[in-house]
Enzyme design. Structure first.
Site, PDB file in Angstrom:
ATOM      1  N   ALA A   1      -5.955 -16.337  62.526  1.00 33.54           N
ATOM      2  CA  ALA A   1      -6.407 -15.326  63.478  1.00 33.54           C
ATOM      3  C   ALA A   1      -5.269 -14.373  63.827  1.00 33.54           C
ATOM      4  O   ALA A   1      -5.502 -13.194  64.112  1.00 33.54           O
ATOM      5  CB  ALA A   1      -6.944 -15.997  64.733  1.00 33.54           C
TER       6      ALA A   1
ATOM      7  N   TYR B   1      -3.138 -12.522  62.008  1.00 32.42           N
ATOM      8  CA  TYR B   1      -3.214 -12.192  60.576  1.00 32.42           C
ATOM      9  C   TYR B   1      -1.934 -12.393  59.752  1.00 32.42           C
ATOM     10  O   TYR B   1      -1.981 -12.999  58.692  1.00 32.42           O
ATOM     11  CB  TYR B   1      -3.714 -10.751  60.378  1.00 32.42           C
ATOM     12  CG  TYR B   1      -5.188 -10.535  60.626  1.00 32.42           C
ATOM     13  CD1 TYR B   1      -5.998 -11.520  61.200  1.00 32.42           C
ATOM     14  CD2 TYR B   1      -5.790  -9.322  60.294  1.00 32.42           C
ATOM     15  CE1 TYR B   1      -7.348 -11.317  61.428  1.00 32.42           C
ATOM     16  CE2 TYR B   1      -7.150  -9.102  60.517  1.00 32.42           C
ATOM     17  CZ  TYR B   1      -7.925 -10.105  61.089  1.00 32.42           C
ATOM     18  OH  TYR B   1      -9.253  -9.888  61.305  1.00 32.42           O
TER      19      TYR B   1
ATOM     20  N   GLU C   1      -5.601 -18.110  55.691  1.00 32.36           N
ATOM     21  CA  GLU C   1      -5.566 -17.032  56.686  1.00 32.36           C
ATOM     22  C   GLU C   1      -5.439 -17.603  58.091  1.00 32.36           C
ATOM     23  O   GLU C   1      -5.541 -18.811  58.307  1.00 32.36           O
ATOM     24  CB  GLU C   1      -6.831 -16.171  56.522  1.00 32.36           C
ATOM     25  CG  GLU C   1      -6.849 -15.494  55.157  1.00 32.36           C
ATOM     26  CD  GLU C   1      -8.004 -14.530  54.957  1.00 32.36           C
ATOM     27  OE1 GLU C   1      -8.927 -14.494  55.790  1.00 32.36           O
ATOM     28  OE2 GLU C   1      -7.967 -13.802  53.944  1.00 32.36           O
TER      29      GLU C   1
ATOM     30  N   CYS D   1       4.493 -11.731  46.747  1.00 38.86           N
ATOM     31  CA  CYS D   1       4.337 -12.841  45.796  1.00 38.86           C
ATOM     32  C   CYS D   1       5.116 -12.565  44.520  1.00 38.86           C
ATOM     33  O   CYS D   1       5.708 -13.465  43.929  1.00 38.86           O
ATOM     34  CB  CYS D   1       2.866 -13.091  45.488  1.00 38.86           C
ATOM     35  SG  CYS D   1       1.973 -13.801  46.888  1.00 38.86           S
TER      36      CYS D   1
ATOM     37  N   GLU E   1      -0.739 -17.539  45.851  1.00 39.74           N
ATOM     38  CA  GLU E   1       0.381 -17.717  44.919  1.00 39.74           C
ATOM     39  C   GLU E   1       1.567 -18.374  45.606  1.00 39.74           C
ATOM     40  O   GLU E   1       2.204 -19.279  45.068  1.00 39.74           O
ATOM     41  CB  GLU E   1       0.841 -16.362  44.356  1.00 39.74           C
ATOM     42  CG  GLU E   1      -0.200 -15.618  43.540  1.00 39.74           C
ATOM     43  CD  GLU E   1      -1.067 -14.684  44.367  1.00 39.74           C
ATOM     44  OE1 GLU E   1      -1.415 -15.036  45.514  1.00 39.74           O
ATOM     45  OE2 GLU E   1      -1.398 -13.600  43.869  1.00 39.74           O
TER      46      GLU E   1
ATOM     47  N   CYS F   1       0.335  -9.569  44.985  1.00 41.13           N
ATOM     48  CA  CYS F   1       0.945  -8.605  45.914  1.00 41.13           C
ATOM     49  C   CYS F   1       2.458  -8.567  45.710  1.00 41.13           C
ATOM     50  O   CYS F   1       3.045  -9.437  45.054  1.00 41.13           O
ATOM     51  CB  CYS F   1       0.601  -8.966  47.360  1.00 41.13           C
ATOM     52  SG  CYS F   1       1.646 -10.245  48.074  1.00 41.13           S
TER      53      CYS F   1
ATOM     54  N   ASN G   1      -5.407 -18.985  49.343  1.00 46.41           N
ATOM     55  CA  ASN G   1      -4.945 -18.247  50.511  1.00 46.41           C
ATOM     56  C   ASN G   1      -5.359 -18.951  51.796  1.00 46.41           C
ATOM     57  O   ASN G   1      -6.449 -19.518  51.899  1.00 46.41           O
ATOM     58  CB  ASN G   1      -5.376 -16.777  50.496  1.00 46.41           C
ATOM     59  CG  ASN G   1      -6.840 -16.543  50.252  1.00 46.41           C
ATOM     60  OD1 ASN G   1      -7.517 -17.342  49.615  1.00 46.41           O
ATOM     61  ND2 ASN G   1      -7.356 -15.437  50.749  1.00 46.41           N
TER      62      ASN G   1
HETATM   63  N1  THU Z   1      -4.263 -12.527  48.742  1.00 45.90           N
HETATM   64  C1  THU Z   1      -3.767 -13.527  47.968  1.00 45.90           C
HETATM   65  O1  THU Z   1      -3.925 -14.718  48.275  1.00 45.90           O
HETATM   66  N2  THU Z   1      -3.093 -13.195  46.845  1.00 45.90           N
HETATM   67  C2  THU Z   1      -2.910 -11.917  46.403  1.00 45.90           C
HETATM   68  O2  THU Z   1      -2.266 -11.711  45.377  1.00 45.90           O
HETATM   69  C3  THU Z   1      -3.498 -10.800  47.133  1.00 45.90           C
HETATM   70  C4  THU Z   1      -4.087 -11.118  48.458  1.00 45.90           C
HETATM   71  C5  THU Z   1      -5.008 -12.885  49.948  1.00 45.90           C
HETATM   72  C6  THU Z   1      -4.327 -12.571  51.237  1.00 45.90           C
HETATM   73  C7  THU Z   1      -5.501 -12.492  52.174  1.00 45.90           C
HETATM   74  O3  THU Z   1      -5.816 -13.789  52.620  1.00 45.90           O
HETATM   75  C8  THU Z   1      -6.631 -11.991  51.313  1.00 45.90           C
HETATM   76  O4  THU Z   1      -6.230 -12.196  49.976  1.00 45.90           O
HETATM   77  C9  THU Z   1      -6.966 -10.523  51.518  1.00 45.90           C
HETATM   78  O5  THU Z   1      -5.838  -9.740  51.396  1.00 45.90           O
END
Ligand code: THU
Length: 166
Positions: free
Chosen positions: A66, A68, A64, A115, A75, A112, A62
């Site tokens: 600032a 958001y 991220e 994804c 994934e 999620c 993941n």
């Molecule tokens: N996140 C993922 O990378 N994959 C998922 O299936 C669920 C959530 C990340 C997004 C964000 O950077 C962090 O987890 C918290 O939600």
């Protein structure tokens, strides 16, 4: 009115040691990718490893930001990169795991909705089942043999094309 009930099938393994070797190795690569995640806001580091049908493994984590919503899940980082580099290959398995910087993640990470939508489309595009292997940083592993298990009744391009073409 009628009701229909559908069953889904998920395999559960007590730990990664109970998986077949290929799946265990894919999960190990996902774990390594999670260590490199850029998650300074959530401190929840997710890793994904995608096995393509040419044997190549692409990993992602993941990212991220600032601002958001500009960030992206592990994934999709892995799958988009895989399809950008190898558009003619098909993903046949994806392993997903997460490391909690606040406290250990002891249950499987299930992807999620966004994804799942992306995974479902690549599965359909490739015409091969996409196996999904899910674990936290330790403990039980859940395996779905196809994305259809995780996203039944998905919105798919065949339906879209039916209504937008002349
Ligand atoms: N996140 C993922 O990378 N994959 C998922 O299936 C669920 C959530 C990340 C997004 C964000 O950077 C962090 O987890 C918290 O939600």
């Amino acid at each position: 009115m009628s009701k229909e009930f559908f069953q889904i099938e998920i395999s559960k393994y007590p730990s990664e040691n109970d998986l077949e070797l290929n799946d265990r190795q894919l999960l190990a690569q996902a774990h390594e990718a999670a260590l490199r995640a850029y998650a300074p806001y959530s401190h929840f580091k997710v890793g994904a490893a995608v096995l393509l049908d040419n044997g190549i493994i692409i990993t992602g984590n993941n990212q991220e930001n600032a601002a958001y919503p500009s960030g992206l899940c592990a994934e999709r980082v892995a799958l988009f990169y895989a399809n950008a580099q190898f558009p003619d290959c098909t993903p046949v398995a994806i392993a997903i795991t997460a490391i909690g910087e606040t406290r250990p993640v002891t249950e499987p990470i299930t992807p999620c909705g966004s994804c799942r939508q992306v995974m479902a489309e690549y599965e359909k595009k490739g015409g091969k089942n996409l196996k999904v292997i899910m674990q936290g940083q330790e403990g039980v592993v859940m395996v779905a043999d196809s994305m259809k298990v995780l996203l039944p009744f998905s919105f798919a391009n065949d339906l879209l094309l039916k209504y937008i073409t002349n």
